[in-house]
Motif scaffolding. Sequence first.
Motif, PDB file in Angstrom:
ATOM      1  N   HIS A 215      -0.520  -9.192  -9.816  1.00  0.00           N
ATOM      2  CA  HIS A 215      -0.923  -9.838  -8.569  1.00  0.00           C
ATOM      3  C   HIS A 215      -1.253  -8.844  -7.454  1.00  0.00           C
ATOM      4  O   HIS A 215      -1.370  -9.239  -6.286  1.00  0.00           O
ATOM      5  CB  HIS A 215       0.166 -10.807  -8.096  1.00  0.00           C
ATOM      6  N   LEU A 216      -1.423  -7.574  -7.793  1.00  0.00           N
ATOM      7  CA  LEU A 216      -1.684  -6.553  -6.777  1.00  0.00           C
ATOM      8  C   LEU A 216      -2.896  -6.906  -5.908  1.00  0.00           C
ATOM      9  O   LEU A 216      -2.803  -6.880  -4.676  1.00  0.00           O
ATOM     10  CB  LEU A 216      -1.893  -5.190  -7.431  1.00  0.00           C
ATOM     11  N   ASP A 217      -4.021  -7.235  -6.519  1.00  0.00           N
ATOM     12  CA  ASP A 217      -5.226  -7.505  -5.736  1.00  0.00           C
ATOM     13  C   ASP A 217      -5.041  -8.692  -4.800  1.00  0.00           C
ATOM     14  O   ASP A 217      -5.465  -8.660  -3.638  1.00  0.00           O
ATOM     15  CB  ASP A 217      -6.426  -7.745  -6.659  1.00  0.00           C
TER      16      ASP A 217
ATOM     17  N   LEU B 110      -2.830  -7.660  -1.858  1.00  0.00           N
ATOM     18  CA  LEU B 110      -3.531  -6.806  -0.894  1.00  0.00           C
ATOM     19  C   LEU B 110      -4.560  -7.580  -0.078  1.00  0.00           C
ATOM     20  O   LEU B 110      -4.973  -7.117   0.994  1.00  0.00           O
ATOM     21  CB  LEU B 110      -4.207  -5.637  -1.616  1.00  0.00           C
ATOM     22  N   ALA B 111      -4.958  -8.749  -0.549  1.00  0.00           N
ATOM     23  CA  ALA B 111      -5.951  -9.560   0.164  1.00  0.00           C
ATOM     24  C   ALA B 111      -5.329 -10.546   1.144  1.00  0.00           C
ATOM     25  O   ALA B 111      -6.043 -11.265   1.849  1.00  0.00           O
ATOM     26  CB  ALA B 111      -6.808 -10.321  -0.845  1.00  0.00           C
TER      27      ALA B 111
ATOM     28  N   ARG C 186       0.838  -1.213   0.000  1.00  0.00           N
ATOM     29  CA  ARG C 186       0.000   0.000   0.000  1.00  0.00           C
ATOM     30  C   ARG C 186       0.872   1.263   0.000  1.00  0.00           C
ATOM     31  O   ARG C 186       0.557   2.251  -0.654  1.00  0.00           O
ATOM     32  CB  ARG C 186      -0.933   0.011   1.199  1.00  0.00           C
TER      33      ARG C 186
END
Length: 196
Positions: free
Chosen positions: A147-149, A152-153, A91
Amino acid sequence: MTPVGILLAAGRGRRFDPTGAASKLLQPLPGGELVVAASARVLLSSVDKVIAVVRPDDGGVGDCLRALGCIVTVCPDADSGMAASLVHAIRHSLPDAPSWLIALGDMPHVRGSTMLALRAALEQGAPIAVPLHAGQRGNPVGFGRVHLDALLALQGDQGARAILKAQAVSVVAVDDPGIFSDIDTVADLLKTSTLA
């Protein structure tokens, strides 16, 4: 585009000192350099920017890393697991990071050539880049923006292992036993190492 380096340095290292009084990251290696400084130095030499994550009561780890040139950020919920630190760092890297090269603060023996090989794989479009030595995978690991999402999960203490198991990876062969060498115990610290 150059990946952003992430150095995870927010763990408590209970295996090193169950009381938490002595930070393994601030212990000197046989050559005198501090564990976390050696880990950071190699990452810093391989990318343009390193975001280092520390916990609120870091005992001076953050000061050490700032002095080396890292961008230090404090993860307030670092004790909830490695995923919290990783998500916090990602982030902090937004919106500009094209990819991430994620290293651990207790792995001071990773070679610069390994970091550069992983960086090159990410720059050439690898969605995930993992080092391989003697038939085994190790750390650090690189992740592309695709692979950002999923990153972040993440939750818990497994870091990004679930993503590594579920997704295709680009394996980068390296001549570097340092990708397996972390400092978890006093015995690990005392070993005379020729890995670096």
